[in-house]
Design an enzyme around this catalytic site. Structure first.
Site, PDB file in Angstrom:
ATOM      1  N   PRO A 160       0.824  -1.215   0.000  1.00  0.00           N
ATOM      2  CA  PRO A 160       0.000   0.000   0.000  1.00  0.00           C
ATOM      3  C   PRO A 160       0.851   1.255   0.000  1.00  0.00           C
ATOM      4  O   PRO A 160       2.055   1.201   0.297  1.00  0.00           O
ATOM      5  CB  PRO A 160      -0.816  -0.124   1.297  1.00  0.00           C
ATOM      6  CG  PRO A 160      -0.044  -1.062   2.156  1.00  0.00           C
ATOM      7  CD  PRO A 160       0.672  -1.991   1.240  1.00  0.00           C
ATOM      8  N   PRO A 161       0.264   2.407  -0.327  1.00  0.00           N
ATOM      9  CA  PRO A 161       1.040   3.660  -0.361  1.00  0.00           C
ATOM     10  C   PRO A 161       1.614   4.012   1.011  1.00  0.00           C
ATOM     11  O   PRO A 161       0.991   3.759   2.041  1.00  0.00           O
ATOM     12  CB  PRO A 161      -0.001   4.708  -0.786  1.00  0.00           C
ATOM     13  CG  PRO A 161      -1.091   3.929  -1.441  1.00  0.00           C
ATOM     14  CD  PRO A 161      -1.131   2.603  -0.767  1.00  0.00           C
ATOM     15  N   GLY A 162       2.816   4.591   0.993  1.00  0.00           N
ATOM     16  CA  GLY A 162       3.393   5.130   2.219  1.00  0.00           C
ATOM     17  C   GLY A 162       4.188   4.167   3.066  1.00  0.00           C
ATOM     18  O   GLY A 162       4.613   4.509   4.164  1.00  0.00           O
ATOM     19  N   GLY A 164       7.106   2.846   2.213  1.00  0.00           N
ATOM     20  CA  GLY A 164       8.547   3.025   2.024  1.00  0.00           C
ATOM     21  C   GLY A 164       9.141   2.254   0.872  1.00  0.00           C
ATOM     22  O   GLY A 164      10.326   1.917   0.892  1.00  0.00           O
ATOM     23  N   THR A 166       9.680   3.273  -2.356  1.00  0.00           N
ATOM     24  CA  THR A 166      10.643   4.102  -3.095  1.00  0.00           C
ATOM     25  C   THR A 166      11.890   4.373  -2.260  1.00  0.00           C
ATOM     26  O   THR A 166      13.017   4.256  -2.754  1.00  0.00           O
ATOM     27  CB  THR A 166       9.991   5.432  -3.511  1.00  0.00           C
ATOM     28  OG1 THR A 166       8.833   5.149  -4.318  1.00  0.00           O
ATOM     29  CG2 THR A 166      10.958   6.286  -4.310  1.00  0.00           C
ATOM     30  N   SER A 484     -11.064 -16.855   8.760  1.00  0.00           N
ATOM     31  CA  SER A 484     -10.410 -16.902  10.064  1.00  0.00           C
ATOM     32  C   SER A 484     -11.350 -16.683  11.246  1.00  0.00           C
ATOM     33  O   SER A 484     -10.946 -16.844  12.395  1.00  0.00           O
ATOM     34  CB  SER A 484      -9.269 -15.875  10.118  1.00  0.00           C
ATOM     35  OG  SER A 484      -9.774 -14.567   9.992  1.00  0.00           O
ATOM     36  N   LYS A 527      -2.797  -9.485  14.316  1.00  0.00           N
ATOM     37  CA  LYS A 527      -4.010  -9.774  15.090  1.00  0.00           C
ATOM     38  C   LYS A 527      -3.721  -9.760  16.586  1.00  0.00           C
ATOM     39  O   LYS A 527      -4.524  -9.258  17.386  1.00  0.00           O
ATOM     40  CB  LYS A 527      -4.590 -11.123  14.665  1.00  0.00           C
ATOM     41  CG  LYS A 527      -5.228 -11.103  13.285  1.00  0.00           C
ATOM     42  CD  LYS A 527      -5.706 -12.479  12.864  1.00  0.00           C
ATOM     43  CE  LYS A 527      -6.348 -12.431  11.473  1.00  0.00           C
ATOM     44  NZ  LYS A 527      -6.752 -13.787  11.014  1.00  0.00           N
TER      45      LYS A 527
END
Length: 581
Positions: A160-162, A164, A166, A484, A527
């Site tokens: 997901p974005p953000g 790290g 890059t 689950s 979890k």
């Protein structure tokens, strides 16, 4: 007649001569003016003569390290440049091509850092957490060093974005002592963006790959191709197919850019791709990639990042000392849990900046030169406002038919309270709470298992006749799916039919079968962190997930009683202790 014919011919010739004279006068005038302009510029030192340019080009050619066929190609272009008139529009095209060929790093390489311990240290210093990811990267680098061909794996960081992706690629370049270049292919729909335009087109340029190699000034950089899952395909072509030649190690030895019109060796380049969604990467392209999933940071990893990296970085930017503004672990966790909801740490960094900005403003308004502020619960609300997000609270309600399951999203782990009630009705089971198909099936499997084992659970067999069961997972606006919750669903139904309370400090996770077997599930670490946050004291997890406990923080293992189970009867006997098999 003959005289008239001669007169007509004379008139035509006279007309042609007149037009020719006009054209010659015009071209001669333009030539004289252009030559005057050129001479004036030379006198002012604004331009160099063609002979000077050729001399400079030949010097660069002598110093160029390139294959023989490239040298020969450049020599041919230099001859063409020399013989082309300065007034010709083609001369600029030839000169641009020569400059591009001379500036490419054909045989220029940087020397790799082969010390794996130093590489790992650099990765650790720049990124907290992500232990498995960093270990895999070090393994790839070690494999590359041992490989006879020296081929580098094509890594694709998916997450997901953000989180790290890059910055991790930059850190790999620094650790290897290589140059770093980056292109983004998100939204690219033109093949020419990858493989360039032919020189016959006006304004032709090389593609992004060759342009980035020129910028790197070495033929073995770390090359980041960002947002590879967002390329589009339309009438202009399929750029993802063009990337196949770039990333295929059998083909990229002779990568062909239309503008360069000569093969270029990309085999020494270490390509790293990034994507948010692995499944939107075209199949043929995904087959060539080593997928590494970065699933986001746990809140304790975010805590470490905020303390070690983010706060010191922001304080340094605003010219503060590290001791000027202090934030405890509890305050960091409060910000992470109640003011952010993200897989990465971008929003967390923005909030830390917001706090430091407000403190800076207060300091300047009061004309203070030195400050020492400790952020606490009271002034945190002043800096950031009221809490924005709330994890599911464990309200310690000991009530029949309510049991805590455990869930996971890209934002982390959380508890998932499940409620079961019964009332008169003909519908056997009603399911609500934005449940997906797999979770709905889990509820039906749980009910089937309970009905088929009435002698084990010892309940009134008439309870299901003329009664409907309504199962609800709280927070109906949030979609939920997966197998689950099987053990939690089973326990909640048994709590209802036996009229017995399950303590609210107990949580369960695990897939259940019709015969009561419990199968492993994913994201145990996340979890358990969610369970710890919600003051859960006992968690039942599948026996086959025991290996996952190695990743769980020690603080959580000390404070939660984890029970490993392989069959549901083990849970039943432990929770409903008054009953015997």
């Amino acid at each position: 007649k003959d005289i008239q014919k001669e007169i007509d011919i004379f008139e035509v010739e006279k007309n042609i001569e007149g037009k020719l004279k006009t054209a010659l006068d015009k071209s001669q005038k333009e030539y004289i003016l252009r030559e005057k302009i050129r001479i004036i510029k030379e006198e002012l030192g604004d331009i160099s003569t063609k002979e000077d340019e050729l001399e400079d080009i030949n010097k660069k050619l002598k110093a160029l390290k390139a294959p023989k066929n490239i040298i020969d190609k450049i020599k041919d272009e230099i001859k063409k440049y020399d013989t082309t008139p300065s007034s010709s529009p083609e001369i600029a095209i030839i000169r641009n091509y020569i400059d591009m060929m001379l500036s490419l790093p054909w045989n220029i390489s940087t020397v790799d850092n082969n010390n794996l311990l130093e590489i790992r240290k650099t990765l650790d210093d720049s990124h907290a957490g992500l232990e498995k990811i960093k270990e895999r990267i070090v393994e790839y680098i070690a494999t590359k060093q041992r490989s006879k061909q020296g081929k580098t794996p094509i890594i694709c960081l998916v997450g997901p974005p953000g989180v790290g992706k890059t910055s991790l690629a930059k850190s790999i370049a620094v650790s290897l002592n290589r140059k770093f270049v980056k292109i983004s292919v998100g939204g690219v729909n033109d093949v020419a963006e990858i493989v360039g335009h032919r020189r016959t087109y006006m304004g032709a340029n090389p593609g992004r790959i060759i342009s980035a190699i020129k910028k790197a000034k070495s033929n073995n950089p770390v090359f980041l191709i960002d947002e590879v899952d967002k390329m589009t395909k339309d009438i202009k072509g399929d750029p993802a197919s063009s990337l196949l030649e770039v990333l295929d190690q059998e083909q990229n030895v002779t990568f062909f850019d239309n503008y360069i019109d000569e093969p270029y060796d990309l085999s020494k380049v270490m390509f790293i791709l990034t994507a948010n969604n692995m499944y939107t990467i075209p199949d043929a392209l995904r087959d060539r990639l080593e997928i590494i999933e970065i699933e986001g940071y746990t809140e304790y990893e975010k805590l470490s990042i905020a303390k070690i990296h983010l706060l010191p970085k922001v304080l340094d930017e605003y010219n503060f000392d590290n001791k000027d503004i202090k934030m405890s672990d509890e305050i960091f966790l409060d910000i992470i849990r109640n003011y952010t909801k993200e897989a990465g740490v971008r929003e967390l960094e923005r909030l830390i900046r917001q706090i430091v900005r407000k403190i800076t403003k207060e300091m300047l308004e009061k004309n203070k030169k030195e400050i020492s502020i400790k952020v606490n619960e009271k002034n945190l609300v002043e800096y950031l406002g009221n809490r924005k997000y709330f994890y599911t609270e464990n309200k310690n309600i000991n009530k029949i038919g309510i049991v805590n399951g455990l869930s996971y999203s890209i934002f982390g782990g959380d508890i998932l309270p499940i409620e079961v009630v019964k009332y008169k009705g003909k519908e056997e089971i009603i399911l609500t709470g934005s449940l997906g198909d797999v979770m709905k099936e889990s509820a039906k499997i749980a009910l089937g298992y309970i009905k088929s084992n009435i002698k084990v659970f010892k309940y009134d067999e008439n309870i299901f006749e003329n009664n409907s069961l309504h199962i609800n997972a709280v927070e109906g606006a949030i979609p939920k799916d997966g197998p689950s919750a099987g053990t939690a669903l089973t326990t909640a139904i048994i709590s209802l039919v036996k009229n017995k309370v399950v303590p609210s400090d107990i949580a369960l996770t695990g897939e259940i079968s019709l015969t009561g077997r419990i199968f492993p599930v994913g994201k145990i670490k996340e979890k358990l962190i969610g369970a710890y946050r919600s003051n859960i004291k006992t968690v039942y997890i599948p026996k086959e997930n025991e290996k996952d406990l190695e990743e769980v923080p020690k603080e959580i293992l000390k404070n939660i009683n984890i029970k490993l189970v392989s069959n549901y009867e083990e849970i039943y006997k432990d929770i409903f202790k008054n009953e015997k098999k």
